[in-house]
Design a protein around this motif. Sequence first.
Motif, PDB file in Angstrom:
ATOM      1  N   TYR A   1      17.526   9.453  11.353  1.00 60.92           N
ATOM      2  CA  TYR A   1      18.024  10.227  12.495  1.00 60.92           C
ATOM      3  C   TYR A   1      17.966   9.367  13.744  1.00 60.92           C
ATOM      4  O   TYR A   1      16.969   8.653  13.976  1.00 60.92           O
ATOM      5  CB  TYR A   1      17.168  11.478  12.687  1.00 60.92           C
ATOM      6  CG  TYR A   1      17.424  12.223  13.977  1.00 60.92           C
ATOM      7  CD1 TYR A   1      18.544  13.034  14.125  1.00 60.92           C
ATOM      8  CD2 TYR A   1      16.557  12.093  15.069  1.00 60.92           C
ATOM      9  CE1 TYR A   1      18.789  13.713  15.309  1.00 60.92           C
ATOM     10  CE2 TYR A   1      16.790  12.765  16.251  1.00 60.92           C
ATOM     11  CZ  TYR A   1      17.911  13.577  16.369  1.00 60.92           C
ATOM     12  OH  TYR A   1      18.152  14.239  17.547  1.00 60.92           O
ATOM     13  N   GLN A   2      19.029   9.407  14.532  1.00 58.70           N
ATOM     14  CA  GLN A   2      19.082   8.667  15.781  1.00 58.70           C
ATOM     15  C   GLN A   2      19.557   9.587  16.896  1.00 58.70           C
ATOM     16  O   GLN A   2      20.349  10.510  16.654  1.00 58.70           O
ATOM     17  CB  GLN A   2      20.043   7.473  15.663  1.00 58.70           C
ATOM     18  CG  GLN A   2      19.632   6.443  14.624  1.00 58.70           C
ATOM     19  CD  GLN A   2      20.667   5.350  14.455  1.00 58.70           C
ATOM     20  OE1 GLN A   2      21.753   5.409  15.022  1.00 58.70           O
ATOM     21  NE2 GLN A   2      20.324   4.333  13.671  1.00 58.70           N
ATOM     22  N   TYR A   3      19.080   9.311  18.110  1.00 58.95           N
ATOM     23  CA  TYR A   3      19.489  10.129  19.253  1.00 58.95           C
ATOM     24  C   TYR A   3      19.805   9.232  20.447  1.00 58.95           C
ATOM     25  O   TYR A   3      19.098   8.271  20.723  1.00 58.95           O
ATOM     26  CB  TYR A   3      18.382  11.110  19.652  1.00 58.95           C
ATOM     27  CG  TYR A   3      18.694  11.871  20.931  1.00 58.95           C
ATOM     28  CD1 TYR A   3      19.641  12.882  20.941  1.00 58.95           C
ATOM     29  CD2 TYR A   3      18.064  11.537  22.130  1.00 58.95           C
ATOM     30  CE1 TYR A   3      19.947  13.570  22.105  1.00 58.95           C
ATOM     31  CE2 TYR A   3      18.362  12.219  23.306  1.00 58.95           C
ATOM     32  CZ  TYR A   3      19.315  13.235  23.283  1.00 58.95           C
ATOM     33  OH  TYR A   3      19.620  13.899  24.444  1.00 58.95           O
ATOM     34  N   SER A   4      20.894   9.588  21.144  1.00 60.44           N
ATOM     35  CA  SER A   4      21.266   8.909  22.374  1.00 60.44           C
ATOM     36  C   SER A   4      21.485   9.957  23.450  1.00 60.44           C
ATOM     37  O   SER A   4      22.014  11.048  23.174  1.00 60.44           O
ATOM     38  CB  SER A   4      22.543   8.091  22.172  1.00 60.44           C
ATOM     39  OG  SER A   4      23.054   7.631  23.416  1.00 60.44           O
ATOM     40  N   GLU A   5      21.108   9.633  24.679  1.00 65.28           N
ATOM     41  CA  GLU A   5      21.282  10.583  25.772  1.00 65.28           C
ATOM     42  C   GLU A   5      22.736  10.692  26.224  1.00 65.28           C
ATOM     43  O   GLU A   5      23.085  11.607  26.978  1.00 65.28           O
ATOM     44  CB  GLU A   5      20.416  10.173  26.966  1.00 65.28           C
ATOM     45  CG  GLU A   5      18.929  10.307  26.697  1.00 65.28           C
ATOM     46  CD  GLU A   5      18.106   9.985  27.927  1.00 65.28           C
ATOM     47  OE1 GLU A   5      18.705   9.527  28.930  1.00 65.28           O
ATOM     48  OE2 GLU A   5      16.885  10.201  27.903  1.00 65.28           O
ATOM     49  N   LEU A   6      23.577   9.797  25.760  1.00 64.00           N
ATOM     50  CA  LEU A   6      24.995   9.840  26.115  1.00 64.00           C
ATOM     51  C   LEU A   6      25.803  10.552  25.038  1.00 64.00           C
ATOM     52  O   LEU A   6      25.516  10.407  23.844  1.00 64.00           O
ATOM     53  CB  LEU A   6      25.513   8.412  26.326  1.00 64.00           C
ATOM     54  CG  LEU A   6      24.815   7.599  27.412  1.00 64.00           C
ATOM     55  CD1 LEU A   6      25.392   6.189  27.452  1.00 64.00           C
ATOM     56  CD2 LEU A   6      24.952   8.276  28.774  1.00 64.00           C
ATOM     57  N   PRO A   7      26.810  11.341  25.412  1.00 61.70           N
ATOM     58  CA  PRO A   7      27.268  11.616  26.784  1.00 61.70           C
ATOM     59  C   PRO A   7      26.399  12.657  27.479  1.00 61.70           C
ATOM     60  O   PRO A   7      25.859  13.554  26.828  1.00 61.70           O
ATOM     61  CB  PRO A   7      28.682  12.147  26.566  1.00 61.70           C
ATOM     62  CG  PRO A   7      28.605  12.838  25.243  1.00 61.70           C
ATOM     63  CD  PRO A   7      27.672  12.016  24.410  1.00 61.70           C
ATOM     64  N   ARG A   8      26.307  12.553  28.782  1.00 70.26           N
ATOM     65  CA  ARG A   8      25.506  13.513  29.540  1.00 70.26           C
ATOM     66  C   ARG A   8      26.287  14.782  29.873  1.00 70.26           C
ATOM     67  O   ARG A   8      25.692  15.768  30.321  1.00 70.26           O
ATOM     68  CB  ARG A   8      25.003  12.860  30.828  1.00 70.26           C
ATOM     69  CG  ARG A   8      24.130  11.638  30.569  1.00 70.26           C
ATOM     70  CD  ARG A   8      23.577  11.075  31.857  1.00 70.26           C
ATOM     71  NE  ARG A   8      22.901   9.801  31.649  1.00 70.26           N
ATOM     72  CZ  ARG A   8      21.649   9.678  31.208  1.00 70.26           C
ATOM     73  NH1 ARG A   8      20.944  10.760  30.953  1.00 70.26           N
ATOM     74  NH2 ARG A   8      21.111   8.492  31.045  1.00 70.26           N
ATOM     75  N   ASP A   9      27.607  14.741  29.693  1.00 74.05           N
ATOM     76  CA  ASP A   9      28.441  15.911  29.984  1.00 74.05           C
ATOM     77  C   ASP A   9      29.089  16.465  28.718  1.00 74.05           C
ATOM     78  O   ASP A   9      30.112  17.146  28.770  1.00 74.05           O
ATOM     79  CB  ASP A   9      29.520  15.565  31.007  1.00 74.05           C
ATOM     80  CG  ASP A   9      30.435  14.441  30.530  1.00 74.05           C
ATOM     81  OD1 ASP A   9      30.161  13.879  29.451  1.00 74.05           O
ATOM     82  OD2 ASP A   9      31.409  14.136  31.232  1.00 74.05           O
ATOM     83  N   GLY A  10      28.496  16.173  27.584  1.00 72.62           N
ATOM     84  CA  GLY A  10      29.034  16.671  26.321  1.00 72.62           C
ATOM     85  C   GLY A  10      28.022  16.533  25.208  1.00 72.62           C
ATOM     86  O   GLY A  10      26.868  16.126  25.433  1.00 72.62           O
ATOM     87  N   TYR A  11      28.443  16.890  24.015  1.00 68.02           N
ATOM     88  CA  TYR A  11      27.546  16.860  22.855  1.00 68.02           C
ATOM     89  C   TYR A  11      28.293  16.310  21.652  1.00 68.02           C
ATOM     90  O   TYR A  11      29.449  16.686  21.396  1.00 68.02           O
ATOM     91  CB  TYR A  11      27.024  18.268  22.558  1.00 68.02           C
ATOM     92  CG  TYR A  11      26.209  18.360  21.287  1.00 68.02           C
ATOM     93  CD1 TYR A  11      24.907  17.883  21.258  1.00 68.02           C
ATOM     94  CD2 TYR A  11      26.744  18.909  20.124  1.00 68.02           C
ATOM     95  CE1 TYR A  11      24.147  17.960  20.095  1.00 68.02           C
ATOM     96  CE2 TYR A  11      25.998  18.997  18.963  1.00 68.02           C
ATOM     97  CZ  TYR A  11      24.702  18.517  18.954  1.00 68.02           C
ATOM     98  OH  TYR A  11      23.952  18.580  17.809  1.00 68.02           O
ATOM     99  N   VAL A  12      27.640  15.426  20.905  1.00 66.60           N
ATOM    100  CA  VAL A  12      28.223  14.847  19.700  1.00 66.60           C
ATOM    101  C   VAL A  12      27.191  14.907  18.583  1.00 66.60           C
ATOM    102  O   VAL A  12      26.016  14.581  18.790  1.00 66.60           O
ATOM    103  CB  VAL A  12      28.656  13.376  19.920  1.00 66.60           C
ATOM    104  CG1 VAL A  12      29.262  12.803  18.633  1.00 66.60           C
ATOM    105  CG2 VAL A  12      29.660  13.273  21.066  1.00 66.60           C
TER     106      VAL A  12
END
Length: 417
Positions: free
Chosen positions: A150-161
């Motif tokens: 599992y990996q997580y990135s804070e980007l995008p800050r105005d959406g969700y992927v």
Amino acid sequence: MKRSLALLTVGALLLASCDRTTTPTQPTNPAPVDPAKTEPAAPVVGQSLEVQDVMGTAQSAAKQMAAMTDPNNPDLDPDLKALLGLFNMGGAPMPLSGGLNSLDLSGAASFGKNFVQGIGGNGRVTTQSVTTVKEALATGTRTYTRDGGYQYSELPRDGYVEIDEQSGVRIEASWKVGGAATVWVNNGYAYDYSTGQVLPRQQEVPTNATGSVTIAGKTVAGLKFNMTPGDCLNNAGPTALTMSGWAGRETNAPAKLDLTYAWTEKDVLLSGSAQYATTKQKVDASMKLNVTGTTSDRCGDAFTFTPTRADLTGTLDIPSHKTELNVYLRDLSNLEFSEKAMSAPNALDRIGGTVNAALTFNGKAVVTAFGPLADGNDMDLQPGDQVKFRYVKSGKLVEADFRTAEKDLQELANPRR
């Protein structure tokens, strides 16, 4: 009758006259004919669906719909099959199918608020003060890798992927299309485990957003949402909103949904449509509602909505099971939707106006209602006893008042065992 709704359908006939021997006259347009003025044709014995068969017919239609959306159905549209299987949507009810039965005048006035409260969530919960719990929209990118990681990135800050590398599925949402702001809407209460308190909950919702689902690089679903919050979002809902979605493919989509809602100075407007198709069969559902009335203190605690007319038309067309509903309420009086009026005992005692309604199945009337809503000569302070209901029951045409019809229909919905 206490929950009847309506939609005005207007037909205009263009009549043109021209005397060939004289100067041509201008075409004339007669006044639109109000369908509420004509009593609906009564059900016909031997042709109409009998009321005791309504529940069984509804179950048959639901079973057919479930079969059509079953991922194992060999006639399933190829572009939709992967999506239905992915989300385990087999047997899902048709959008709006319940709306033909559940909408009412008070529901029309509160639809926007209830709908917006159901959007968003599933994000991070942050308590910004000791008095409110706020649920923000989910943001960033969550990736489930092929090796089970599992990996997580804070980007995008105005959406969700969200990405699942094993299945090739990518779910993406953009919450601030064109730089649009998000807003906060009250949505009940939440328990704050850090303080042990029950606090008001606010939920972040978008005003202009899009979403999509991609499988193996191919977009198989899309959604667009746009809302005008207005000044009364937390009291009476938004001023307007639209939503459209498709699944399978965007062009000639096998599944599609459109919804429009607006609260104008004099009207509450709501319309929606949904379509679903296999390679051999198709289902259509549509509904249009227009409630005309007067709104006061929409943003305040003394909010009041006083309707004067309401018009509803709705259709649910499943192969061999086409149901249509038309309800027209006119000259409504002594009807008010407010906290004080609706909490009063016998709130509908003095209601005035007329109703014209018909439920049809495969083109034949099942139940019709026609007449004044006000209490009759019995003076029992119970409205509707002047309304004439007609339906076929056990091979006979029944003409009854509201109380008798209500009893018959309740017995059909809750049969004795």
